[in-house]
Design a protein around this motif. Structure first.
Motif, PDB file in Angstrom:
ATOM      1  N   LEU A 160       0.827  -1.208   0.000  1.00  0.00           N
ATOM      2  CA  LEU A 160       0.000   0.000   0.000  1.00  0.00           C
ATOM      3  C   LEU A 160       0.858   1.253   0.000  1.00  0.00           C
ATOM      4  CD1 LEU A 160      -2.856  -0.955   2.507  1.00  0.00           C
ATOM      5  CD2 LEU A 160      -3.002  -0.780   0.014  1.00  0.00           C
ATOM      6  N   VAL A 161       1.965   1.219   0.726  1.00  0.00           N
ATOM      7  CA  VAL A 161       2.861   2.367   0.764  1.00  0.00           C
ATOM      8  C   VAL A 161       3.446   2.642  -0.618  1.00  0.00           C
ATOM      9  CG1 VAL A 161       5.134   3.101   1.600  1.00  0.00           C
ATOM     10  CG2 VAL A 161       3.429   2.249   3.201  1.00  0.00           C
ATOM     11  N   VAL A 162       3.770   1.589  -1.351  1.00  0.00           N
ATOM     12  CA  VAL A 162       4.383   1.755  -2.671  1.00  0.00           C
ATOM     13  C   VAL A 162       3.353   2.142  -3.724  1.00  0.00           C
ATOM     14  CG1 VAL A 162       5.545   0.529  -4.545  1.00  0.00           C
ATOM     15  CG2 VAL A 162       6.304   0.211  -2.204  1.00  0.00           C
ATOM     16  N   ALA A 163       2.215   1.453  -3.754  1.00  0.00           N
ATOM     17  CA  ALA A 163       1.288   1.573  -4.877  1.00  0.00           C
ATOM     18  C   ALA A 163       0.084   2.467  -4.591  1.00  0.00           C
ATOM     19  CB  ALA A 163       0.801   0.182  -5.297  1.00  0.00           C
ATOM     20  N   GLY A 218       0.623 -17.537  -0.003  1.00  0.00           N
ATOM     21  CA  GLY A 218       0.625 -17.200  -1.426  1.00  0.00           C
ATOM     22  C   GLY A 218       0.365 -15.722  -1.659  1.00  0.00           C
ATOM     23  N   PHE A 219      -0.566 -15.151  -0.890  1.00  0.00           N
ATOM     24  CA  PHE A 219      -0.843 -13.722  -1.003  1.00  0.00           C
ATOM     25  C   PHE A 219       0.359 -12.892  -0.565  1.00  0.00           C
ATOM     26  CE2 PHE A 219      -5.512 -14.571  -1.185  1.00  0.00           C
ATOM     27  CZ  PHE A 219      -5.769 -13.806  -2.315  1.00  0.00           C
ATOM     28  N   VAL A 220       1.069 -13.349   0.462  1.00  0.00           N
ATOM     29  CA  VAL A 220       2.274 -12.639   0.893  1.00  0.00           C
ATOM     30  C   VAL A 220       3.287 -12.588  -0.249  1.00  0.00           C
ATOM     31  CG1 VAL A 220       4.214 -12.638   2.497  1.00  0.00           C
ATOM     32  CG2 VAL A 220       1.937 -13.265   3.306  1.00  0.00           C
ATOM     33  N   GLY A 221       3.518 -13.734  -0.880  1.00  0.00           N
ATOM     34  CA  GLY A 221       4.431 -13.767  -2.015  1.00  0.00           C
ATOM     35  C   GLY A 221       3.981 -12.868  -3.150  1.00  0.00           C
ATOM     36  N   PHE A 229       5.926  -9.605  -4.806  1.00  0.00           N
ATOM     37  CA  PHE A 229       6.195  -9.556  -6.239  1.00  0.00           C
ATOM     38  C   PHE A 229       5.704  -8.234  -6.826  1.00  0.00           C
ATOM     39  CE2 PHE A 229       4.548 -10.315 -10.583  1.00  0.00           C
ATOM     40  CZ  PHE A 229       5.749 -10.573 -11.222  1.00  0.00           C
ATOM     41  N   LEU A 230       4.522  -7.782  -6.404  1.00  0.00           N
ATOM     42  CA  LEU A 230       3.988  -6.508  -6.889  1.00  0.00           C
ATOM     43  C   LEU A 230       4.855  -5.344  -6.413  1.00  0.00           C
ATOM     44  CD1 LEU A 230       0.154  -7.099  -6.343  1.00  0.00           C
ATOM     45  CD2 LEU A 230       1.432  -7.208  -8.491  1.00  0.00           C
ATOM     46  N   ILE A 231       5.358  -5.428  -5.178  1.00  0.00           N
ATOM     47  CA  ILE A 231       6.266  -4.390  -4.684  1.00  0.00           C
ATOM     48  C   ILE A 231       7.528  -4.334  -5.547  1.00  0.00           C
ATOM     49  CG2 ILE A 231       7.797  -3.761  -2.766  1.00  0.00           C
ATOM     50  CD1 ILE A 231       5.647  -4.886  -0.883  1.00  0.00           C
ATOM     51  N   ARG A 247      10.883  -1.483  -9.259  1.00  0.00           N
ATOM     52  CA  ARG A 247      11.725  -1.597 -10.443  1.00  0.00           C
ATOM     53  C   ARG A 247      11.304  -0.599 -11.518  1.00  0.00           C
ATOM     54  NH1 ARG A 247      12.806  -7.193 -13.877  1.00  0.00           N
ATOM     55  NH2 ARG A 247      14.443  -6.346 -15.237  1.00  0.00           N
ATOM     56  N   VAL A 248       9.993  -0.449 -11.734  1.00  0.00           N
ATOM     57  CA  VAL A 248       9.504   0.508 -12.734  1.00  0.00           C
ATOM     58  C   VAL A 248       9.875   1.929 -12.331  1.00  0.00           C
ATOM     59  CG1 VAL A 248       7.412   1.523 -13.716  1.00  0.00           C
ATOM     60  CG2 VAL A 248       7.626  -0.958 -13.567  1.00  0.00           C
ATOM     61  N   ALA A 249       9.691   2.261 -11.042  1.00  0.00           N
ATOM     62  CA  ALA A 249      10.027   3.605 -10.576  1.00  0.00           C
ATOM     63  C   ALA A 249      11.522   3.878 -10.699  1.00  0.00           C
ATOM     64  CB  ALA A 249       9.574   3.776  -9.125  1.00  0.00           C
TER      65      ALA A 249
END
Length: 401
Positions: free
Chosen positions: A125-128, A199-202, A206-208, A213-215
């Motif tokens: 949430l902090v990142v996205a 699985g949700f943690v992983g 991955f989304l973080i 990486r994009v930023a």
């Protein structure tokens, strides 16, 4: 945890004695003692560090403390009981304490998994979605408090219904739920916590990784264009020789805001675990990319913004890397045990194999403070300070002698 037992409170149902584990039990006793001492000391230090060091008292670190409390429950209360069972190859606490042990065991594990999910969610949430309503609500003081209470309530509510089927599991010499009598409820719970939850943690990590990486790539592309714009852009009026490219009107206002953000980030570098101070790389990239060459919005930010953003972003990456390592260690400790019980439905594997895989799960409750000390400078320093204060009276007595 997932093991079979021949009879619910039948004759000699509390014994795990077997010729194949007569020698191995001493390793289990030694390993259990190490986990008890290291886990209790490390997790208590984590809680005390949070309570005594103002730099560590952040909303994000409250989740770290919640994870430590779940580990204290296991290391301090449950692990010594397991050591006793290994030493005597027999459960000596009776049926009621066996049921209580099984409930507390799964409560500790479930709270750990829920907390790992909350940690990963908060970082994402902090990142996205830092400025979204959901992020502000969940990361507020009230929101974090509700999440912590809910983690214990959910864990207790999930495994309390299994109270009648908590029994002694001789293959791992500890108490757990009956593998057959608890179905299908136990199968659903294990799937939700160990497979769906982890699985949700992983997925969140991955989304973080993708967002960061994009930023980072966008920021790297922005830096050459910034240098180029500095060389080509004539010095505006009113800058008095300032090479930052700040003009007047909206451009000056925007640069002032960026400079204030850089100052805030620089100030927050001593408090790197606070979620509200993160995502500066994304902010810097957005500031750089919002304008065009014909618009005042294209003006470059103040020179101090880039180093502060880069440094704060590195701190965020280190904290996130530490959290991801904690998650990987949890998975690494439990996966062999889970896979063994899935593959060995008929309990044909040697008892010593089951015991070794179960002993591997003990590591999870004591390893987190070691990771904090190795990967987080603030926790490392707080641990050192607490140990120095604890050792000071002993050193004074030693010098008097």
């Amino acid at each position: 945890m997932l093991l079979n037992t021949t009879d619910l409170y039948g004759n000699d149902s509390f014994s795990c004695a077997s010729p194949s584990v007569e020698g191995y039990r001493y390793f289990g006793v030694f390993w259990g003692c190490v986990v008890t001492v290291v886990g209790t000391l490390g997790n208590v230090l984590t809680v005390l560090a949070f309570a005594t060091d103002a730099r560590l008292r952040t909303r994000f670190n409250v989740l770290i403390v919640n994870l430590a409390l779940a580990d204290i429950l296991y290391c301090t209360i449950l692990q010594p009981v397991s050591v006793d069972s290994y030493l005597h190859l027999r459960w000596r606490g009776g049926a009621t304490w066996c049921q209580m042990f099984g409930l507390l065991l799964f409560l500790s594990n479930s709270v750990s998994i829920i907390t790992l999910c909350l940690i990963a969610l908060s970082r994402y949430l902090v990142v996205a979605h830092r400025n979204s309503r959901v992020a502000r609500l969940l990361l507020s003081h009230q929101g974090v408090a509700v999440l912590l209470v809910s983690s214990w309530a959910l864990g207790l509510g999930s495994f309390a219904p299994l109270w009648p089927v908590y029994v002694f599991a001789p293959q791992v010499c500890t108490c757990s739920f009956h593998r057959i009598k608890g179905r299908p409820y136990t199968t659903i719970l294990l799937f939700m916590y160990f497979f769906l939850g982890l699985g949700f943690v992983g997925l969140f990590y991955f989304l973080i990784y993708r967002k960061v990486r994009v930023a980072a790539k966008a920021l790297i592309k922005y830096r050459p264009s910034r240098r180029s714009s500095r060389r080509k852009q004539p010095e505006p009026e009113g800058t008095d020789g300032d090479d930052s490219g700040i003009g007047i009107g909206t451009a000056a206002t925007q640069s002032s805001e960026v400079s204030e953000q850089a100052s805030e980030i620089h100030h927050s570098k001593t408090n790197v675990n606070e979620p509200q101070t993160i995502s500066s790389v994304t902010n810097a990239v957005n500031v750089a990319s919002n304008g065009t060459k014909d618009s005042p919005k294209a003006a470059a930010p103040a020179p101090a913004a880039a180093p502060a953003s880069s440094g704060e972003d590195n701190e965020f990456k280190r904290v996130t890397r530490m959290c991801f390592t904690v998650f990987l260690c949890f998975v690494g400790c439990f996966v062999p045990f889970l896979l063994l019980n899935i593959a060995d439905k008929n309990s044909q594997a040697p008892q010593v194999v089951h015991m070794f895989c179960a002993n591997l799960t003990w590591l999870n409750s004591c390893i987190n403070p070691l990771l904090y000390a190795a990967m987080n400078r603030q926790f490392n320093q707080a641990y050192r300070d607490l140990l120095a204060k604890a050792a000071w009276p002993i050193m004074r007595l030693w010098k008097k002698r």
